[in-house]
Each structure stands twice: as C-alpha cells, then as structure tokens.
Design an enzyme around this catalytic site. Structure first.
Site, short mmCIF file in Angstrom:
data_model
loop_
_atom_site.label_atom_id
_atom_site.label_comp_id
_atom_site.label_asym_id
_atom_site.label_seq_id
_atom_site.Cartn_x
_atom_site.Cartn_y
_atom_site.Cartn_z
N VAL A 1 19.24 25.62 38.69
CA VAL A 1 20.33 26.56 38.43
C VAL A 1 21.53 25.73 37.97
CG1 VAL A 1 19.60 28.43 39.96
CG2 VAL A 1 20.96 26.56 40.89
N SER A 2 22.42 26.34 37.21
CA SER A 2 23.49 25.56 36.58
C SER A 2 24.58 25.12 37.54
CB SER A 2 24.11 26.36 35.44
OG SER A 2 23.13 26.59 34.45
N THR A 3 24.82 25.90 38.60
CA THR A 3 25.86 25.54 39.56
C THR A 3 25.37 25.80 40.97
OG1 THR A 3 26.93 27.71 39.77
CG2 THR A 3 27.60 26.35 37.89
N GLN B 1 24.99 29.55 41.98
CA GLN B 1 23.96 30.44 41.44
C GLN B 1 22.76 30.50 42.38
OE1 GLN B 1 23.47 28.83 37.45
NE2 GLN B 1 24.60 30.55 36.62
#
Length: 199
Positions: free
Chosen positions: A10-12, A15
C-alpha cells in the site's frame, strides 16, 4: 521443495491492505511468507520487497494481487519481472490478471502473450501514478483558491504575552525563560514579538 510467497503493498501507512491480505489467504499462503511494504510504488527500494527477493529461489511461486501492487514505474516493473522470472527462476502470478501467470504457457506463444499483457499493464500502472500526481496538484491548487491553508495551524501568543515580553525586556526573565513561559518555540516567539511590537 518450491515455496509459495505473497507480496502486498500500500502506498502509505494509513491505507488498508485487507483486500490484498484476503486474496493471499485465499491462495493459502502462510502468513510468514507474505511480505508487505507501506510505501510508494515509484521504485523498488522497499525493505520487504528486497527481503523477498533475497529469499526467492528457482521454482518458488510469488503471488501479487495486481500489477500496480508490484510497482508503478513502467521500466522498473519490466526489469523486476525479468529478475523474478529469469534471474531468480521463480514463477509469478498476478491474481487479478490470469494471463499473467508464468506457470502457464511457457512456450513461445504463451510467453509472447504474457509479455504484451505485462507491458500494457505496466504502462497503465505508471500512467495512473502520473494521473494521481496531477489530480493531487489540481486539488491542492483548487483548495488554495478557496482559501484553505495547509500545514499545522499557527500557534497564537498567550494572553499574558505582553507581561512576558515586558519582564524579558526589563531583564527579570532570561530569553529562555520567556520562551518557556510563552509556550512557543523560539522562532514563533520572535514572530509573535514582531507582531506585538508592530501593534
């Protein structure tokens, strides 16, 4: 004996990875064989992915939910795919795209079709990354036009700021004590002091 692995990204850290984890459980991948990074897919300099690469051996099988979970940089996705399948000799399965399953169609036609699909999906992943950046920039610009301020709210001077300044100027307080009593940082203290004197 070949082992099964899963890769989740996941990007962050905010998330949610549940959808990907459910897909990994459905593939019956042991929890200790699932590697997860919480960072951008712009490159492959990710700790869990690098650890996964170290562990992969010939005949091992790697599952990813979708190609953009592997990464969002077109050239790097293609390069990592080559490393995984050619250098490591592992198989890769993209769950959301059955054509991207290196266990099937290892003949020339199967490889050709998989390569075309991979290139197309890699391009789409990078294009989406560019679109996300553009949408973010447009959203920020629109918010600024509406007067939205970004960053932490500014800390106001306390009600007794005038007395603190007066005590400091009369040398009844040191600068450090004045800053401490005001509850401000040094830079904010100076900023509020300038505003105070201007008034």
């Amino acid at each position: 004996m070949a082992r099964i692995y899963g890769y989740v990204r996941v990007s962050t850290k905010y998330q949610n990875e549940d959808r990907q984890m459910i897909a990994m459980q459905e593939m019956q991948i042991p929890r200790e064989h699932i590697f997860m990074d919480k960072q951008s897919g712009k490159d492959f300099d990710r700790p869990e992915y690098q650890e996964l690469l170290r562990r992969l051996e010939p005949e091992d099988l790697l599952y990813v939910k979708s190609i953009d979970r592997l990464g969002r940089n077109y050239e790097e996705i293609l390069e990592q795919w080559r490393i995984l399948t050619k250098e490591k000799g592992s198989d890769v399965v993209v769950i959301d795209m059955p054509l991207l399953d290196t266990r099937r169609g290892k003949d020339l036609l199967g490889t050709f079709i998989a390569d075309i699909v991979l290139q197309l999906l890699s391009f789409v992943a990078e294009n989406e990354r560019s679109n996300i950046r553009q949408r973010q920039a447009e959203g920020i610009a629109a918010a600024r036009l509406r007067g939205v301020r970004f960053g932490r709210p500014q800390k106001e001077a306390p009600e007794d700021f005038a007395q603190i300044v007066c005590a400091w100027e009369e040398k009844r307080l040191s600068f450090e004590e004045a800053v401490e009593y005001s509850g401000l940082s040094e830079s904010t203290f100076y900023r509020r002091l300038r505003e105070f004197r201007h008034k």
